[in-house]
Design an enzyme around this catalytic site. Structure first.
Site, PDB file in Angstrom:
ATOM      1  CB  CYS A 116      -0.911   0.006   1.214  1.00  0.00           C
ATOM      2  SG  CYS A 116      -2.017   1.437   1.277  1.00  0.00           S
ATOM      3  CG  HIS A 187      -0.128  -4.537  -7.528  1.00  0.00           C
ATOM      4  ND1 HIS A 187      -0.951  -3.627  -6.918  1.00  0.00           N
ATOM      5  CD2 HIS A 187      -0.287  -4.334  -8.862  1.00  0.00           C
ATOM      6  CE1 HIS A 187      -1.573  -2.905  -7.832  1.00  0.00           C
ATOM      7  NE2 HIS A 187      -1.177  -3.317  -9.022  1.00  0.00           N
ATOM      8  N   GLY A 249      -8.639  -7.800  -7.690  1.00  0.00           N
ATOM      9  CA  GLY A 249      -9.058  -6.709  -6.827  1.00  0.00           C
ATOM     10  C   GLY A 249     -10.289  -5.985  -7.340  1.00  0.00           C
TER      11      GLY A 249
END
Length: 360
Positions: A116, A187, A249
């Site tokens: 994040c 990711h 996601g």
């Protein structure tokens, strides 16, 4: 997040899932942790669509867990499993304590967020900025492994700022793997700590799937999953030919019925996929039980708005629920009324049959 905690026994392996000796359960497909999205009501909704796909909580910081209402933050219903608790933090002692709590509450896994890029996360010195400190991540993983017997996994980016070469990614994974991480969810975009918003960091940096494929080739003994830009079933199939799992996601939230065929296609389930009518019927009972506890209906229906996407009448479905679910006294019967905007034949359709894909 939050609510009553109801512990449950560990579920048996899903039909058709291939097990590797000594490594336990595998999940070829998962739904990514998303802030203000993957709360317990969304997870209950997804369980009406897919029983086998691995779900995640929203990211919860170690500080919130250790100093807040744990039952509220960590509570979940047995039907939500298999379920992973995602933690945000960088202190090994705090991470270890939270991993132990995750096991005590009945989570199937615990995951460390190293992906994040938000300002809040950076101020707390965790999230993707930890990719610059692989030894600190390794210390946290080692502490979590020592305090809990459930699998400990890591979700991260392919790089951050100038540390974006494949060699930097490989060095990070090698260091953290030595500490005992069981799985790496990557990711396939780098992140910029300055200059891009969290939303832009999910779309602007280009996807580099080849880096994740190479990681799996060179670390074949590790479980490597890929995340980023996956929106159709064919993409899941393509990735699973090269890596161990696929995390989805935004598409999971924007088109949740995409997952209706996943138990059959990726877990080998013999059960037919649910129809949209069956999904809504399951949520009627669920909503009624929560309304009896004083919950506002909108807390649940906000997750159901995209269920009819792509069908005639989908806009009316969304508008009706958006305009009425928040009103005092709104009850689950609103879902039945809203369904009248959708042609009955489409409500009773399920995804067409396709060859099953067994995890392996």
């Amino acid at each position: 997040m939050g609510g009553d905690h109801l512990p449950a026994a560990h579920p048996p392996p899903a039909t058709g899932v291939v097990m590797r000796p000594g490594t336990g359960r595998r999940w070829p497909v998962s739904v990514a942790p998303m802030m203000d999205r993957t709360d317990r009501h969304f997870r209950a909704f997804m369980r009406r669509i897919t029983r086998e796909t691995l779900l995640y909580t929203e990211m919860i910081t170690t500080g919130a867990i250790l100093h807040g209402d744990r039952d509220h933050l960590l509570g979940f219903s047995p039907e939500e499993r298999p379920l992973t608790l995602q933690l945000g933090g960088d202190d090994p002692t705090a991470l270890a304590a939270c991993a132990s709590l995750a096991e005590r509450f009945g989570y199937d896994e615990v995951n460390l967020n190293v992906g994040c890029p938000s300002d809040r996360v950076q101020r707390g010195r965790f999230g993707v900025c930890l990719m610059k400190e692989p030894s600190r991540v390794a210390a946290g993983i080692a502490a979590m492994r020592a305090s809990a017997s459930i699998p400990v996994t890591v979700k991260h980016r392919i790089g951050v700022d100038s540390l974006d070469r494949y060699e930097d990614l490989a060095r990070f994974v090698a260091t953290v793997a030595e500490a005992g991480a069981e799985r790496f969810i990557v990711h396939a975009r780098k992140a910029w700590l300055q200059g891009l918003s969290p939303k832009e960091n999910r779309t602007v940096p280009p996807l580099r799937y080849q880096d994740v494929y190479r990681l799996k080739r060179e670390f074949s003994h590790l479980r490597i999953e890929i995340n980023g830009g996956v929106r159709v079933v064919d993409s899941v199939r393509s990735h699973l030919a090269r890596v161990d799992g696929v995390m989805i996601g935004r598409a999971a939230y924007e088109d949740p019925y995409l997952f209706a065929s996943f138990d059959r296609d990726f877990y080998g389930s013999p059960e037919p996929p649910p129809t949209r009518r069956e999904v809504v019927a399951g949520m009627l009972t669920y909503a009624e039980s929560w309304l009896e506890r004083g919950l506002n209906l909108q807390r649940i229906t906000r997750h159901l708005l995209p269920l009819m996407n792509g069908l005639p009448g989908a806009r009316s479905w969304r508008r009706f629920l958006s305009e009425r679910s928040h009103l005092p006294g709104a009850g689950p019967e609103l879902l039945e009324v809203a369904m009248k905007s959708i042609p009955s034949t489409l409500l009773d359709q399920c995804p067409p049959a396709s060859p099953p894909v067994v995890a392996g």
